[in-house]
Design a protein around this motif. Structure first.
Motif, PDB file in Angstrom:
ATOM      1  N   PRO A  62       0.872  -1.145  -0.017  1.00  0.00           N
ATOM      2  CA  PRO A  62      -0.058   0.137  -0.004  1.00  0.00           C
ATOM      3  C   PRO A  62       0.829   1.157  -0.081  1.00  0.00           C
ATOM      4  O   PRO A  62       0.424   2.342  -0.396  1.00  0.00           O
ATOM      5  N   GLN A  63       2.192   1.287   0.295  1.00  0.00           N
ATOM      6  CA  GLN A  63       2.767   2.219   0.350  1.00  0.00           C
ATOM      7  C   GLN A  63       4.392   1.827   0.525  1.00  0.00           C
ATOM      8  O   GLN A  63       4.687   0.545   0.966  1.00  0.00           O
ATOM      9  N   ALA A  64       5.283   2.687   0.240  1.00  0.00           N
ATOM     10  CA  ALA A  64       6.841   2.082   0.271  1.00  0.00           C
ATOM     11  C   ALA A  64       7.092   1.554   1.757  1.00  0.00           C
ATOM     12  O   ALA A  64       6.800   2.355   2.752  1.00  0.00           O
ATOM     13  N   ASP A  65       7.541   0.394   1.891  1.00  0.00           N
ATOM     14  CA  ASP A  65       8.093  -0.272   3.223  1.00  0.00           C
ATOM     15  C   ASP A  65       7.148  -0.557   3.862  1.00  0.00           C
ATOM     16  O   ASP A  65       7.249  -0.744   5.206  1.00  0.00           O
ATOM     17  N   LEU A  66       5.866  -0.962   3.294  1.00  0.00           N
ATOM     18  CA  LEU A  66       4.979  -1.576   3.948  1.00  0.00           C
ATOM     19  C   LEU A  66       4.298  -2.629   3.004  1.00  0.00           C
ATOM     20  O   LEU A  66       3.659  -2.528   1.979  1.00  0.00           O
ATOM     21  N   LEU A  67       4.234  -3.937   3.747  1.00  0.00           N
ATOM     22  CA  LEU A  67       3.543  -5.024   2.910  1.00  0.00           C
ATOM     23  C   LEU A  67       2.593  -5.739   3.744  1.00  0.00           C
ATOM     24  O   LEU A  67       2.563  -5.894   4.916  1.00  0.00           O
ATOM     25  N   PHE A  68       1.355  -5.857   3.117  1.00  0.00           N
ATOM     26  CA  PHE A  68       0.360  -7.029   3.462  1.00  0.00           C
ATOM     27  C   PHE A  68       0.359  -8.199   3.061  1.00  0.00           C
ATOM     28  O   PHE A  68       0.199  -8.348   1.639  1.00  0.00           O
ATOM     29  N   VAL A  69       0.759  -9.204   3.597  1.00  0.00           N
ATOM     30  CA  VAL A  69       0.923 -10.540   3.206  1.00  0.00           C
ATOM     31  C   VAL A  69      -0.489 -11.446   3.452  1.00  0.00           C
ATOM     32  O   VAL A  69      -0.916 -11.481   4.701  1.00  0.00           O
ATOM     33  N   ARG A  90       4.362  -6.314   7.177  1.00  0.00           N
ATOM     34  CA  ARG A  90       5.790  -6.004   7.446  1.00  0.00           C
ATOM     35  C   ARG A  90       6.205  -4.658   6.948  1.00  0.00           C
ATOM     36  O   ARG A  90       5.634  -4.001   5.975  1.00  0.00           O
ATOM     37  N   GLN A  91       6.662  -3.967   8.089  1.00  0.00           N
ATOM     38  CA  GLN A  91       7.038  -2.746   7.902  1.00  0.00           C
ATOM     39  C   GLN A  91       8.630  -2.613   7.784  1.00  0.00           C
ATOM     40  O   GLN A  91       9.348  -2.975   8.974  1.00  0.00           O
ATOM     41  N   GLY A  92       9.126  -2.064   6.931  1.00  0.00           N
ATOM     42  CA  GLY A  92      10.543  -2.138   6.585  1.00  0.00           C
ATOM     43  C   GLY A  92      11.037  -3.725   6.437  1.00  0.00           C
ATOM     44  O   GLY A  92      10.592  -4.613   5.615  1.00  0.00           O
ATOM     45  N   ASP A  93      11.923  -4.022   7.206  1.00  0.00           N
ATOM     46  CA  ASP A  93      12.250  -5.442   7.181  1.00  0.00           C
ATOM     47  C   ASP A  93      11.902  -6.343   8.478  1.00  0.00           C
ATOM     48  O   ASP A  93      12.082  -7.408   8.692  1.00  0.00           O
ATOM     49  N   ALA A  94      10.952  -5.840   9.224  1.00  0.00           N
ATOM     50  CA  ALA A  94      10.272  -6.479  10.463  1.00  0.00           C
ATOM     51  C   ALA A  94       8.772  -6.628  10.314  1.00  0.00           C
ATOM     52  O   ALA A  94       8.090  -5.620   9.879  1.00  0.00           O
ATOM     53  N   TRP A 136      -2.699  -2.291  12.510  1.00  0.00           N
ATOM     54  CA  TRP A 136      -3.412  -1.592  11.286  1.00  0.00           C
ATOM     55  C   TRP A 136      -4.630  -2.044  11.128  1.00  0.00           C
ATOM     56  O   TRP A 136      -5.291  -1.075  10.412  1.00  0.00           O
ATOM     57  N   PHE A 137      -5.335  -2.870  11.478  1.00  0.00           N
ATOM     58  CA  PHE A 137      -6.586  -3.554  11.048  1.00  0.00           C
ATOM     59  C   PHE A 137      -7.459  -3.360  12.422  1.00  0.00           C
ATOM     60  O   PHE A 137      -6.999  -3.570  13.668  1.00  0.00           O
TER      61      PHE A 137
END
Length: 374
Positions: free
Chosen positions: A295-302, A357-361, A368-369
């Protein structure tokens, strides 16, 4: 005579209102009927994918409410029947008293061996007992009426359920077709399948794969997604369900993971909680089918554990866009109406694993939810 006396007293009490369980099931039926109308309108909608997504969600909500309503109705009917069986002696005594009152003639009630004073006392005693008898009769009548209402509701629900199950299947099919024909979505980058395959083969953990994603893709556009920091803690879950395990809680095998596990109904629709780019979609390690959204840089939803995935890597999706379907088989009408099956089993048979995941962690997804279930 006994039945006549009972009917006389029962008919003197007002009709009971529908029970909460019956009202809930009828409200669910109304939801399913509204979803059917919504499906008809979706065919001519300008944004057909959005309309069909909303329709599938409407069907899911209606079917879930119907399952819960009918399960509770069946349980309530069983409880009432058990109570009535346990009170057979009490009911028989009540009917006997009512029968005796019904046989007493008017003139006899004016005479008493002790004279007028005794007659007055007897009348006062009878007047104090009668409300209690009437209350017991009213309670019995309410129970019998509720059983009749619940049985009628279950009979009426069969057709509504069948139409609802057929409707949601049709909506899912039409949605899949519309997604397959979609061509208007912007692309942030184009996937390099060779580099992706190499990354997958060299990956041993989800952390390693997520870290490597940024190295195998290069943005082809400068378009930016709207920031979502202000919505942190308020994003909707990607699927309708209930939280089974929170971050860091061990599963049955003792394995702890940094994400949450959400139980869902079979074939539940999974959507993106915000506008996001598809960074990856496909099988991964032991997670099954996985969709990774950025959704934005350095943020992943798996999102892991899907049965079907939609979209292409690099596509930019709007908030609420479908990304996949859960697995499993839709519950048959007979199973839904089965008291024993519904009381002993769990209709939410599928599980979606969600990791943020934010950054590498990894971080706790519930930061968030937003959810009031679990």
């Amino acid at each position: 005579m006994i039945r006549a006396a009972l009917l006389l007293v029962l008919s003197a009490t007002p009709l009971v209102a529908q029970s909460d369980t019956a009202a809930a099931a009828r409200a669910a039926a109304a939801q399913l009927e509204a979803a059917t109308v919504q499906l008809d309108r979706a065919s001519g909608a300008r944004d057909r994918i959005r309309a069909l997504t909303d329709t599938v969600r409407a069907y899911e909500a209606g079917l879930s409410a119907m399952r819960d309503g009918l399960r509770d109705a069946a349980i309530r009917e069983t409880e009432i029947n058990d109570t009535l069986r346990s009170r057979e002696d009490e009911v028989a005594q009540l009917l006997g008293v009512l029968q005796g009152i019904g046989r007493t003639s008017g003139p006899e009630t004016l005479l008493h061996p002790a004279g007028p004073l005794g007659t007055a006392r007897a009348g006062m005693l009878l007047s104090s007992v009668t409300p209690g008898l009437a209350m017991q009769a009213a309670e019995l009548r309410d129970d019998l009426q509720e059983v009749r209402t619940l049985r009628q509701l279950q009979q009426e629900a069969v057709r509504t359920l069948q139409l609802g199950l057929a409707g949601v299947q049709q909506a899912r099919t039409e949605l899949s077709q519309a997604l397959a024909a979609r061509t208007e979505l912007p692309l942030r980058f184009t996937e390099d399948p060779v580099r992706t395959a190499i990354l997958i083969s060299a990956t041993e953990t989800l952390e390693g794969f997520a870290s490597g994603l940024s190295e195998i893709t290069t943005d082809d556009s400068t378009s930016e997604l709207p920031p979502i920091e202000a919505r942190k803690g308020a994003l909707p879950l990607p699927v309708n369900g209930q939280i089974l395990r929170r971050a860091g809680e061990a599963d049955a095998a003792g394995v702890e993971r940094p994400g949450i596990v959400v139980t869902t109904l079979p074939r539940a629709l999974v959507t993106t909680p915000s506008a996001a780019t598809i960074r990856y979609r496909g099988p991964l390690l032991d997670y099954g089918l996985v969709t990774i959204l950025e959704p934005q840089a350095d943020l992943l939803f798996v999102l892991a554990g899907l049965d079907t995935v939609f979209g292409e890597i690099g596509e930019v999706l709007p908030a609420g866009a479908p990304v996949g379907l859960m697995g499993g088989t839709e519950t048959e009408t007979g199973d839904i109406l089965s008291t024993i099956g519904e009381r002993a089993g769990n209709t939410r048979t599928e599980t979606l694993y969600i990791e943020v995941r934010q950054g590498d962690a990894p971080v706790d997804p519930l930061t968030w939810f937003s959810t009031d279930k679990g």
